[in-house]
Design a protein around this motif. Sequence first.
Motif, PDB file in Angstrom:
ATOM      1  N   ASP A 184      -6.040 -17.935  -9.128  1.00  0.00           N
ATOM      2  CA  ASP A 184      -7.069 -18.808  -8.542  1.00  0.00           C
ATOM      3  C   ASP A 184      -6.862 -18.947  -7.035  1.00  0.00           C
ATOM      4  O   ASP A 184      -7.827 -19.007  -6.267  1.00  0.00           O
ATOM      5  N   HIS A 227      -9.017 -13.841 -14.729  1.00  0.00           N
ATOM      6  CA  HIS A 227      -7.688 -14.045 -15.298  1.00  0.00           C
ATOM      7  C   HIS A 227      -7.396 -13.113 -16.475  1.00  0.00           C
ATOM      8  O   HIS A 227      -8.063 -13.200 -17.519  1.00  0.00           O
ATOM      9  N   HIS A 287     -15.587 -17.989 -13.778  1.00  0.00           N
ATOM     10  CA  HIS A 287     -14.594 -17.187 -13.056  1.00  0.00           C
ATOM     11  C   HIS A 287     -13.421 -16.748 -13.936  1.00  0.00           C
ATOM     12  O   HIS A 287     -12.496 -16.104 -13.448  1.00  0.00           O
ATOM     13  N   GLU A 288     -13.470 -17.044 -15.221  1.00  0.00           N
ATOM     14  CA  GLU A 288     -12.330 -16.659 -16.066  1.00  0.00           C
ATOM     15  C   GLU A 288     -12.190 -15.144 -16.180  1.00  0.00           C
ATOM     16  O   GLU A 288     -11.138 -14.650 -16.598  1.00  0.00           O
ATOM     17  N   THR A 297     -12.543 -24.353  -9.094  1.00  0.00           N
ATOM     18  CA  THR A 297     -11.918 -23.461 -10.090  1.00  0.00           C
ATOM     19  C   THR A 297     -11.685 -24.186 -11.413  1.00  0.00           C
ATOM     20  O   THR A 297     -11.472 -23.556 -12.440  1.00  0.00           O
ATOM     21  N   ASN A 339      -2.094 -17.221 -14.178  1.00  0.00           N
ATOM     22  CA  ASN A 339      -3.379 -17.910 -14.121  1.00  0.00           C
ATOM     23  C   ASN A 339      -3.560 -18.575 -12.768  1.00  0.00           C
ATOM     24  O   ASN A 339      -4.365 -18.144 -11.937  1.00  0.00           O
TER      25      ASN A 339
END
Length: 404
Positions: A338, A212, A208-209, A202, A334
């Motif tokens: 994850d 968020h 993968h943002e 991560t 955030n």
Amino acid sequence: MSRSAHEWTARPRLQDDEFVSSTVYTHPGIFELEQERIKRATWKFACHESELPTRFDFRTVEHAGYPIVLVRTEEGGIRAFINSCSHRAATVVRAPRGNAEQWRCLFHAWTYDTRGRCIAMPRASGYEQAGLCKDGMGLREVKVGIKLGMIFINLNDEGSPFDEYFGDAFEILEDVMGTKELEVFHLHKTVINANWKQWFETNMEIYHEYLHFLNRNIAMSNDEFYERRWKIYPNCHGTLTPMKQRYERVKGLGRRDERTLPGLTPGEFRVVDLFPDTTILCRATVLRIDTSNAISPNQTLVEQRGLGIKGESAEDRLIRINHHNQFWGPFGRNLPEDVVAVEAVEKSNRCGASRYGIMARHDEMKSLDDALMRAFYKEWSEYMGRPASNPLGALPGETNAANR
Ligand SMILES: [Fe+2]
């Protein structure tokens, strides 16, 4: 089009470095081999110097399954030892932190000083016949390296020297961490149901943002986000071009253009990944050190430290803690996201529903390129002596058929 069972389990039609077998996350034999060949062979972030401010302060940590004690010595340096009695192996120092000039094992009262010397064993004359005395019975010392206030340890006496292992990997942290003295104000430990590498991933991929809410709004809405480039150092440490993030775009975050840490411009974000499991993140006003300890293939103790400027006013500290927790606290928007994501991945891997993870994005080393993850698994494969795409092929007593 959906895929049949055969198609689903077939080896992906990708280059060997563009995917990993899910067994790298789940197999007990792989896990044990990682502990031996990677975790006990490389430099590991243990704690920050501010956690041991005065002489004889100690802190205990776990590393690669080993109990470790770190201490601020009488002379002001830092030493580390395996926290296991030379006599019958009981854990000697049992508190998470404290201050003591001597440590006495609770089992038979063998006693050690902060240089690791055995200084007392009750009724020592009983060992004379066997030729044993306290002089040869010190604790096992562990190598220590310190950089920018961060204390690293290495269980491998024969491994790369500290400076050689990290090279220039700290270059974008020198001004942030080396100008004013920093201190840890937040230490948060969480056991997650996922493999340690999934957690580190991560921090190694930015694709993968999309996960968020905050990052979508303050970072992904700028072209600059996509144009940043990865830089990969020898021994697989990595960093991404710094960028300014627009905190003012999310109501309640504040502007973050005051109390900026030294060396950063207002709103600036920097990240440095250190192989194999530590990340340092600078988010304008706060700094986070993220590391983990692998408990089992699918359990990981994640440790988060938040740092601010030592000696700052109570008001500044409160604002900094608030900034930290908005993203990285236990209820931030955030880091807990994850955790949800990697636990979802682990669930499919553990039961065998998923066989492979794909790391095949190529984007000229720009931020959404999977380059650092591919580099990580190349390094992993070298330490482990087997490819991450098919790691069970060479395990003793097993065949490729076991590589489900
Ligand atoms: Fe994330």
